[in-house]
Write a protein that holds these residues in place. Structure first.
Motif, short mmCIF file in Angstrom:
data_model
loop_
_atom_site.label_atom_id
_atom_site.label_comp_id
_atom_site.label_asym_id
_atom_site.label_seq_id
_atom_site.Cartn_x
_atom_site.Cartn_y
_atom_site.Cartn_z
N ALA A 449 31.91 43.35 40.58
CA ALA A 449 30.32 43.33 40.83
C ALA A 449 29.62 42.22 40.16
N THR A 450 29.88 41.94 38.96
CA THR A 450 29.67 40.73 38.13
C THR A 450 29.64 39.54 38.84
N ILE A 451 30.71 39.40 39.39
CA ILE A 451 31.36 38.16 39.96
C ILE A 451 30.47 37.86 41.29
N ALA A 452 30.34 39.16 42.24
CA ALA A 452 29.57 39.09 43.45
C ALA A 452 28.11 38.88 42.94
N SER A 453 27.54 39.36 42.17
CA SER A 453 26.33 39.08 41.50
C SER A 453 25.96 37.61 41.40
N LYS A 454 26.87 37.08 40.55
CA LYS A 454 26.67 35.69 40.36
C LYS A 454 26.77 34.58 41.35
N HIS A 455 27.94 34.87 42.18
CA HIS A 455 28.48 34.01 42.99
C HIS A 455 28.23 34.38 44.70
#
Length: 691
Positions: A449-455
């Motif tokens: 979710a952190t990666i999806a939120s940022k990228h």
């Protein structure tokens, strides 16, 4: 033709380049994260905690016997053969700086929760002259939530110089690495020890999964006031009281006094504040400290996160040199405060999951890359595309991201390899917690979710079925998608299409047995959270299968209090302790990326001995010269061995013929029987024929 051969050779070369780059990156991560000695410390801490868990079971067959941590000597022998491992070796402690003989270990596990891992942990720093006996566990056992808080005691006596003490204590504290939400409590000068350790962790930017979320101190002046205002050894009658102790005890007390005298506060005023909340507690009539100096801890708490508690009068000081204090039997208010801090500042507050944006919305007509699948690979691909400056859209059939981890994993699932080998998110900076080894599902989902939120914020579309991809004359692609919500159809023109879909895991293999409807316990599958909420306590559990999911369910059953677990497979599976898996990332490699053969034999012999000491049958494939059966992975599980040692786990080969007539067990095809209250099927999956 010749062009195809050239292309194939180029692909092989590129593959080797990528493999070398990956190995180099993982070794850099290892070197940044820990030395081999520190990893051993972490692994030993968890090994002994699991051993303590197994011995706490009334039905353990080896309750009075610890399964000794088996990997230190083997590691040393391997390093003598093949040289330094990644991260180097921890420098030896000089004879002058070694800890003197004291009656307790630096860290002692004093309270175990019935279920592992605990949701919370409280680490108690003993007062001066204190030990693991400085805290009454009948009282501290009332920490809340009930049965969800384990307790360790830190004893820091044994050194006469504070700087030497802190340097060696740091190694001990860093052995906590299981990611459990942790609060520190410190009494007397134990608060100064805790504070300086926290500053050392911060200033050195040390990566550690168990950085505490809060600090509670009791009856200690703030660090800048300690040297000038906390001098119990200058009080009237000190020497007379000291003479009432034995010569050995006098030496121990004097050593601690030397440590107290050697402390000097050296932090600049603008660098002294901690990054976590602080609560300072005060007992009146103690005679060693005043309320104002304790309240001065307000200058050391994370901004806006300080509270001061007056806990009433302390009783007389006859206990002081015995290493006891007011916190020996804590007041209900103190227990309530620590319990509240565990939950209020928990690192696992659910609403902290990063926002990935809406998964419903307009479909772009044209992008650089269409990514099909929003699991871990698809989201990581989105990161790669975004960093390269390319436009993207991600399609998935589901209404949530996470793929296999979200829809097939269990709440207790963990990665079946070391953290270094499954890291998708680099966590850098000050006071950042890396994932624990063999990362749990909730860490993985948060990282996705952190990666999806940022990228990929707002670029993921759920409930979308990609049913056709056509290559156009200009070399681009038309991607045909259909909404599973309203049936609308769309075409996206893309320069590239990346299929990050799950081919290996499809529908579960259906398994049933004669008279299964007469079983008086529970029969379920061991994935997709079918076991969530079930009680394992005092149950006899059979796990059907021999793969990674099977060994995961063995671990879960033992952690949650199963009386006995039998893993039953049609053939042997192979499991290894975490050490076997981790050393692959730590050991030196030659130019061809091979390890030293002599050292390989040392590690394999140690692995064999784990099976023997645990009373488990070694895999049949080993006699055939194979480490694992064909088409199997090697499952990683310390608890299979520790559980076997304590009579809680058995590995068997066989097949169920039918449920026993009394409904309380099974009969195997060879005529033998196994008692059972739960049967958990981990029988694998068919290939996913929908992609």
């Amino acid at each position: 033709d010749a062009n195809e051969k050239v292309a194939a050779m180029q692909a092989l070369i590129q593959r080797q380049v990528l493999a070398n780059e990956t190995a180099s990156r993982m070794r850099r991560w290892c070197a940044d994260r820990f030395t081999a000695d520190r990893w051993l410390d972490e692994n030993e801490r968890e090994w002994l905690a699991l051993d303590s868990l197994c011995r706490s079971r009334p039905w353990s067959t080896n309750r009075d016997k610890v399964f000794p941590y088996p990997f230190r000597n083997a590691t040393d022998a391997m390093r003598r053969v093949e040289g330094e491992w990644v991260g180097g070796t921890r420098p030896a402690v000089s004879e002058r700086d070694q800890r003197s003989a004291v009656p307790c270990e630096v860290i002692t596990h004093v309270h175990t929760t019935p279920i592992f891992p605990p949701e919370h942990r409280v680490v108690l720093f003993a007062p001066e002259f204190g030990s693991d006996r400085s805290f009454d566990m009948d009282s501290w056992g009332y920490l809340q939530p009930e049965d969800e808080v384990d307790v360790f005691v830190v004893c820091w006596q044994g050194w006469s110089d504070f700087s030497v003490l802190i340097g060696q204590m740091l190694d001990k504290i860093l052995s906590f690495a299981d990611g459990v939400n942790t609060v520190w409590f410190a009494q007397g000068m134990g608060a100064i020890v805790a504070y300086e350790l926290l500053k050392l962790l911060e200033n050195k930017q040390i990566q550690a999964p168990n950085l505490p979320v809060a600090l509670v101190v009791s009856d200690c002046p703030a660090p800048h006031l300690f040297a000038s205002s906390y001098r119990p050894y200058q009080q009237e009658g000190w020497n007379d009281k000291l003479l009432s102790y034995s010569a050995e005890e006098q030496k121990r007390i004097s050593e601690v006094v030397s440590t107290m005298r050697s402390y000097s506060f050296r932090h600049a005023s603008n660098r002294s504040r901690l990054l976590i909340p602080v609560t300072a507690c005060y007992h009146s009539d103690g005679g060693l400290v005043d309320a104002t100096s304790v309240q001065a801890w307000s200058d050391y708490a994370k901004s806006g996160c300080f509270q001061f508690l007056e806990l009433g009068a302390a009783e007389g000081q006859d206990w002081y040199m015995d290493g006891r204090g007011p916190a020996e039997e804590p007041e209900p208010l103190l227990l309530e405060t620590i319990s509240e801090m565990c939950t209020k500042y928990s690192r696992w507050i659910e609403d902290c999951m990063p926002d990935i944006g809406p998964m419903e919305g307009p479909i772009p007509a044209e992008v650089d890359c269409v990514i099909i699948g929003a699991g871990i690979a698809g989201i990581y691909q989105a990161k790669t595309e975004d960093l390269a400056g390319r436009s993207l859209v991600v399609f998935d059939r589901h209404d949530a991201i996470g793929g296999v981890w979200e829809f097939y994993g269990n709440v207790y699932s963990r990665v079946n390899t070391s953290e270094i080998g499954y890291r998708i998110l680099e966590k850098e900076g000050t006071w950042v917690r890396p994932n624990e080894d063999h990362t749990p599902r909730r860490d993985i989902l948060r990282d996705i979710a952190t990666i999806a939120s940022k990228h990929a914020y707002g670029k993921i579309r759920g409930r979308m079925d990609v049913h056709k991809v056509e290559r156009r004359a200009d070399g681009r692609y038309d991607v045909h998608v259909k909404s599973l919500t309203d049936g609308s159809e769309h075409v996206v023109n893309a320069k590239a299409v990346s299929f990050q879909v799950n081919r290996r895991i499809g529908k579960k293999r259906w398994v049933d047995w004669e008279d299964s409807d007469k079983f008086k316990g529970t029969i379920c599958y061991g994935y997709g959270n079918e076991t969530k909420g079930m009680s394992y306590w005092n149950k006899r559990v059979i796990i059907i299968g021999a793969g990674a999911f099977a060994f995961e369910n063995v671990r879960t059953a033992v952690e949650h209090g199963a009386r006995h677990v039998t893993l039953l497979g049609r053939r042997d599976g192979t499991t290894c302790p975490k050490w076997i898996d981790m050393i692959a990332f730590l050991r030196p490699l030659d130019a061809n990326m091979n390890t030293n053969k002599a050292a390989n034999m040392i590690s394999f012999e140690c692995w064999q001995k784990c099976y023997q000491d645990a009373g488990l049958k070694t895999p049949g494939c080993w006699a055939e010269g194979l480490l694992k059966p064909h088409n199997h992975t090697i499952s990683v599980s310390d608890l299979a061995f520790i559980g076997g040692y304590h009579g809680l786990v058995d590995l068997r080969v066989g097949e169920i013929a039918r449920i026993r007539a009394d409904g309380r067990g099974v009969e195997l095809k060879d005529g033998s029987e196994i008692d059972a209250d739960m049967i958990i099927k981990c029988t694998g999956f068919h290939l996913n024929d929908e992609v």
